[in-house]
Structures are given as C-alpha cells and as structure tokens.
Motif scaffolding. Structure first.
Motif, PDB file in Angstrom:
ATOM      1  N   ASN A   1      11.699  -4.502 -11.292  1.00 27.62           N
ATOM      2  CA  ASN A   1      10.498  -3.689 -11.521  1.00 27.62           C
ATOM      3  C   ASN A   1       9.484  -3.912 -10.408  1.00 27.62           C
ATOM      4  OD1 ASN A   1      11.378  -2.449 -13.857  1.00 27.62           O
ATOM      5  ND2 ASN A   1      10.517  -3.993 -15.197  1.00 27.62           N
ATOM      6  N   ASP A   2       9.284  -5.189 -10.026  1.00 26.76           N
ATOM      7  CA  ASP A   2       8.353  -5.492  -8.930  1.00 26.76           C
ATOM      8  C   ASP A   2       8.824  -4.853  -7.629  1.00 26.76           C
ATOM      9  OD1 ASP A   2       6.868  -6.964 -10.710  1.00 26.76           O
ATOM     10  OD2 ASP A   2       7.623  -8.921 -10.043  1.00 26.76           O
ATOM     11  N   LEU A   3      10.124  -4.936  -7.381  1.00 30.82           N
ATOM     12  CA  LEU A   3      10.685  -4.341  -6.169  1.00 30.82           C
ATOM     13  C   LEU A   3      10.494  -2.831  -6.168  1.00 30.82           C
ATOM     14  CD1 LEU A   3      12.321  -4.889  -3.579  1.00 30.82           C
ATOM     15  CD2 LEU A   3      14.381  -4.532  -4.940  1.00 30.82           C
ATOM     16  N   GLY A   4      10.722  -2.202  -7.308  1.00 32.21           N
ATOM     17  CA  GLY A   4      10.518  -0.754  -7.425  1.00 32.21           C
ATOM     18  C   GLY A   4       9.064  -0.375  -7.194  1.00 32.21           C
ATOM     19  N   ASP A   5       8.148  -1.162  -7.748  1.00 35.56           N
ATOM     20  CA  ASP A   5       6.716  -0.891  -7.539  1.00 35.56           C
ATOM     21  C   ASP A   5       6.338  -1.039  -6.069  1.00 35.56           C
ATOM     22  OD1 ASP A   5       6.419  -0.420 -10.240  1.00 35.56           O
ATOM     23  OD2 ASP A   5       5.656  -2.432 -10.695  1.00 35.56           O
ATOM     24  N   GLU A   6       6.853  -2.078  -5.434  1.00 33.39           N
ATOM     25  CA  GLU A   6       6.563  -2.294  -4.007  1.00 33.39           C
ATOM     26  C   GLU A   6       7.139  -1.149  -3.168  1.00 33.39           C
ATOM     27  OE1 GLU A   6       5.009  -3.915  -0.640  1.00 33.39           O
ATOM     28  OE2 GLU A   6       4.612  -4.517  -2.701  1.00 33.39           O
ATOM     29  N   ALA A   7       8.340  -0.706  -3.510  1.00 36.25           N
ATOM     30  CA  ALA A   7       8.939   0.415  -2.782  1.00 36.25           C
ATOM     31  C   ALA A   7       8.089   1.672  -2.944  1.00 36.25           C
ATOM     32  CB  ALA A   7      10.364   0.661  -3.273  1.00 36.25           C
ATOM     33  N   LYS A   8       7.568   1.893  -4.139  1.00 31.56           N
ATOM     34  CA  LYS A   8       6.698   3.056  -4.361  1.00 31.56           C
ATOM     35  C   LYS A   8       5.439   2.957  -3.508  1.00 31.56           C
ATOM     36  CE  LYS A   8       8.080   4.157  -9.085  1.00 31.56           C
ATOM     37  NZ  LYS A   8       7.666   4.162 -10.496  1.00 31.56           N
ATOM     38  N   ARG A   9       4.837   1.758  -3.460  1.00 32.78           N
ATOM     39  CA  ARG A   9       3.623   1.578  -2.651  1.00 32.78           C
ATOM     40  C   ARG A   9       3.919   1.825  -1.173  1.00 32.78           C
ATOM     41  NH1 ARG A   9       2.573  -2.515  -6.493  1.00 32.78           N
ATOM     42  NH2 ARG A   9       3.638  -4.092  -5.265  1.00 32.78           N
ATOM     43  N   GLN A  10       5.048   1.292  -0.706  1.00 33.60           N
ATOM     44  CA  GLN A  10       5.419   1.497   0.698  1.00 33.60           C
ATOM     45  C   GLN A  10       5.677   2.973   0.987  1.00 33.60           C
ATOM     46  OE1 GLN A  10       5.433  -0.643   3.197  1.00 33.60           O
ATOM     47  NE2 GLN A  10       4.750  -2.303   1.883  1.00 33.60           N
ATOM     48  N   LEU A  11       6.308   3.654   0.056  1.00 35.43           N
ATOM     49  CA  LEU A  11       6.579   5.083   0.224  1.00 35.43           C
ATOM     50  C   LEU A  11       5.284   5.875   0.276  1.00 35.43           C
ATOM     51  CD1 LEU A  11       8.754   7.271   0.407  1.00 35.43           C
ATOM     52  CD2 LEU A  11       8.719   7.408  -2.075  1.00 35.43           C
ATOM     53  N   GLU A  12       4.334   5.524  -0.575  1.00 37.74           N
ATOM     54  CA  GLU A  12       3.038   6.219  -0.557  1.00 37.74           C
ATOM     55  C   GLU A  12       2.319   5.967   0.767  1.00 37.74           C
ATOM     56  OE1 GLU A  12       1.761   8.434  -2.672  1.00 37.74           O
ATOM     57  OE2 GLU A  12       3.644   8.294  -3.768  1.00 37.74           O
ATOM     58  N   ALA A  13       2.366   4.720   1.259  1.00 35.09           N
ATOM     59  CA  ALA A  13       1.732   4.409   2.547  1.00 35.09           C
ATOM     60  C   ALA A  13       2.406   5.192   3.669  1.00 35.09           C
ATOM     61  CB  ALA A  13       1.804   2.905   2.817  1.00 35.09           C
ATOM     62  N   THR A  14       3.733   5.274   3.630  1.00 34.58           N
ATOM     63  CA  THR A  14       4.469   6.027   4.643  1.00 34.58           C
ATOM     64  C   THR A  14       4.127   7.504   4.573  1.00 34.58           C
ATOM     65  OG1 THR A  14       6.263   4.418   4.490  1.00 34.58           O
ATOM     66  CG2 THR A  14       6.778   6.513   5.523  1.00 34.58           C
ATOM     67  N   LYS A  15       4.017   8.037   3.368  1.00 32.82           N
ATOM     68  CA  LYS A  15       3.638   9.444   3.223  1.00 32.82           C
ATOM     69  C   LYS A  15       2.265   9.687   3.832  1.00 32.82           C
ATOM     70  CE  LYS A  15       6.106  10.730  -1.000  1.00 32.82           C
ATOM     71  NZ  LYS A  15       5.932  11.096  -2.422  1.00 32.82           N
ATOM     72  N   GLY A  16       1.335   8.765   3.599  1.00 38.88           N
ATOM     73  CA  GLY A  16      -0.008   8.896   4.160  1.00 38.88           C
ATOM     74  C   GLY A  16       0.028   8.899   5.681  1.00 38.88           C
ATOM     75  N   MET A  17       0.826   7.990   6.261  1.00 37.76           N
ATOM     76  CA  MET A  17       0.930   7.941   7.715  1.00 37.76           C
ATOM     77  C   MET A  17       1.557   9.217   8.267  1.00 37.76           C
ATOM     78  SD  MET A  17       1.994   4.115   8.792  1.00 37.76           S
ATOM     79  CE  MET A  17       2.435   3.191   7.335  1.00 37.76           C
ATOM     80  N   VAL A  18       2.620   9.674   7.632  1.00 35.04           N
ATOM     81  CA  VAL A  18       3.286  10.899   8.091  1.00 35.04           C
ATOM     82  C   VAL A  18       2.329  12.079   8.005  1.00 35.04           C
ATOM     83  CG1 VAL A  18       5.126  12.544   7.520  1.00 35.04           C
ATOM     84  CG2 VAL A  18       5.622  10.104   7.604  1.00 35.04           C
ATOM     85  N   PHE A  19       1.580  12.157   6.930  1.00 32.94           N
ATOM     86  CA  PHE A  19       0.622  13.254   6.772  1.00 32.94           C
ATOM     87  C   PHE A  19      -0.454  13.188   7.853  1.00 32.94           C
ATOM     88  CE2 PHE A  19      -3.167  15.193   4.807  1.00 32.94           C
ATOM     89  CZ  PHE A  19      -2.658  16.475   4.592  1.00 32.94           C
ATOM     90  N   SER A  20      -0.930  11.975   8.157  1.00 34.65           N
ATOM     91  CA  SER A  20      -1.950  11.788   9.195  1.00 34.65           C
ATOM     92  C   SER A  20      -1.407  12.202  10.565  1.00 34.65           C
ATOM     93  CB  SER A  20      -2.399  10.330   9.226  1.00 34.65           C
ATOM     94  OG  SER A  20      -3.287  10.098  10.278  1.00 34.65           O
ATOM     95  N   VAL A  21      -0.186  11.770  10.885  1.00 37.77           N
ATOM     96  CA  VAL A  21       0.435  12.146  12.161  1.00 37.77           C
ATOM     97  C   VAL A  21       0.627  13.653  12.228  1.00 37.77           C
ATOM     98  CG1 VAL A  21       2.566  11.957  13.509  1.00 37.77           C
ATOM     99  CG2 VAL A  21       1.531   9.912  12.543  1.00 37.77           C
ATOM    100  N   LYS A  22       1.051  14.239  11.131  1.00 41.90           N
ATOM    101  CA  LYS A  22       1.262  15.688  11.084  1.00 41.90           C
ATOM    102  C   LYS A  22      -0.063  16.421  11.351  1.00 41.90           C
ATOM    103  CE  LYS A  22       2.524  19.401   7.979  1.00 41.90           C
ATOM    104  NZ  LYS A  22       2.706  19.779   6.600  1.00 41.90           N
ATOM    105  N   GLU A  23      -1.143  15.976  10.713  1.00 36.28           N
ATOM    106  CA  GLU A  23      -2.444  16.608  10.926  1.00 36.28           C
ATOM    107  C   GLU A  23      -2.869  16.502  12.386  1.00 36.28           C
ATOM    108  OE1 GLU A  23      -5.270  14.829   8.284  1.00 36.28           O
ATOM    109  OE2 GLU A  23      -4.865  16.258   6.688  1.00 36.28           O
TER     110      GLU A  23
END
Length: 127
Positions: A62-84
């Motif tokens: 469960n902790d690993l899944g939560d951490e993966a979700k947080r990392q995915l959200e951070a990656t999405k934010g970075m990708v969105f920023s680069v895209k902009e």
C-alpha cells in the motif's frame, strides 16, 4: 428357567457388550478429537507468523502504491509544465517567423522587381 429369563439374560449380556464397545469407541473418538486439537493448535501457531507477514507485506505494498501515485502526479506536473513551455516557445517562434517573413518577402519582391528592371534595361541597351 423359562425362555423369557434366558432371553432377558441374553439381552442383558448384549446390552453390556454394547455398552463396553460404546465406551471403547467413545475413548477412540475422544483421542482422535484431542489429536485434531493438537494439530489445529500447531497449524494455528504456524499460521500466525504467516498472517503477520502478509499483513506487513500488504502495508508495504500500500505504501509503495501511494508513493508510486505521488511520483506519477509529480511527473505529470513536470510533463505539463514542459508542454506549456514548449507551446509558448513554439508560439513565440511563430510570431517571430510571421514578423520576419512579411518584410523579408516584400524586400525580396522589391529586389526581384529591381533585378527585372535592370535586366530589361540592359536588354534594351543591347539592342
């Protein structure tokens, strides 16, 4: 002795034998139940660490899944920023290109016109 007394004695002997056999079989059943209780107790002793281990594993997953979700959200934010930023750079490039192409194409058209005029003049002089 009459037949009834003989039959009564036989029935009493059979009932006594039946009671003895019942006592023996109840003893065997009791021992079997005791062995089953011992086996179940041993099994429960072995299952307890397994259940604890599975609980810890579930918690870690469960902790690993939560951490993966947080990392995915951070990656999405970075990708969105680069895209902009890329979209802004491309829009800026388009503006520069549009701002330069108009005057340059007009300048080139004027150069062509002058070149055509000079060629025509030179051709006229050659005649």
């Amino acid at each position: 002795m009459t037949l009834i007394e003989i039959l009564t004695a036989v029935v009493l002997v059979l009932i006594s034998a039946l009671v003895v056999f019942l006592i023996i079989y109840l003893g065997k059943i009791t021992r079997s139940i005791q062995h089953m209780q011992i086996d179940i107790s041993k099994l429960s002793e072995r299952l307890e660490p397994l259940v604890t281990s599975l609980d810890e594993l579930t918690s870690k997953l469960n902790d690993l899944g939560d951490e993966a979700k947080r990392q995915l959200e951070a990656t999405k934010g970075m990708v969105f920023s680069v895209k902009e930023r890329l979209e802004k750079i491309l829009a800026f490039e388009e503006k520069i290109r549009a701002g330069i192409e108009g005057p340059i194409s007009g300048f080139l058209n004027q150069i062509k016109a002058i070149s055509n005029g000079v060629n025509t003049f030179l051709n006229y002089l050659k005649k």
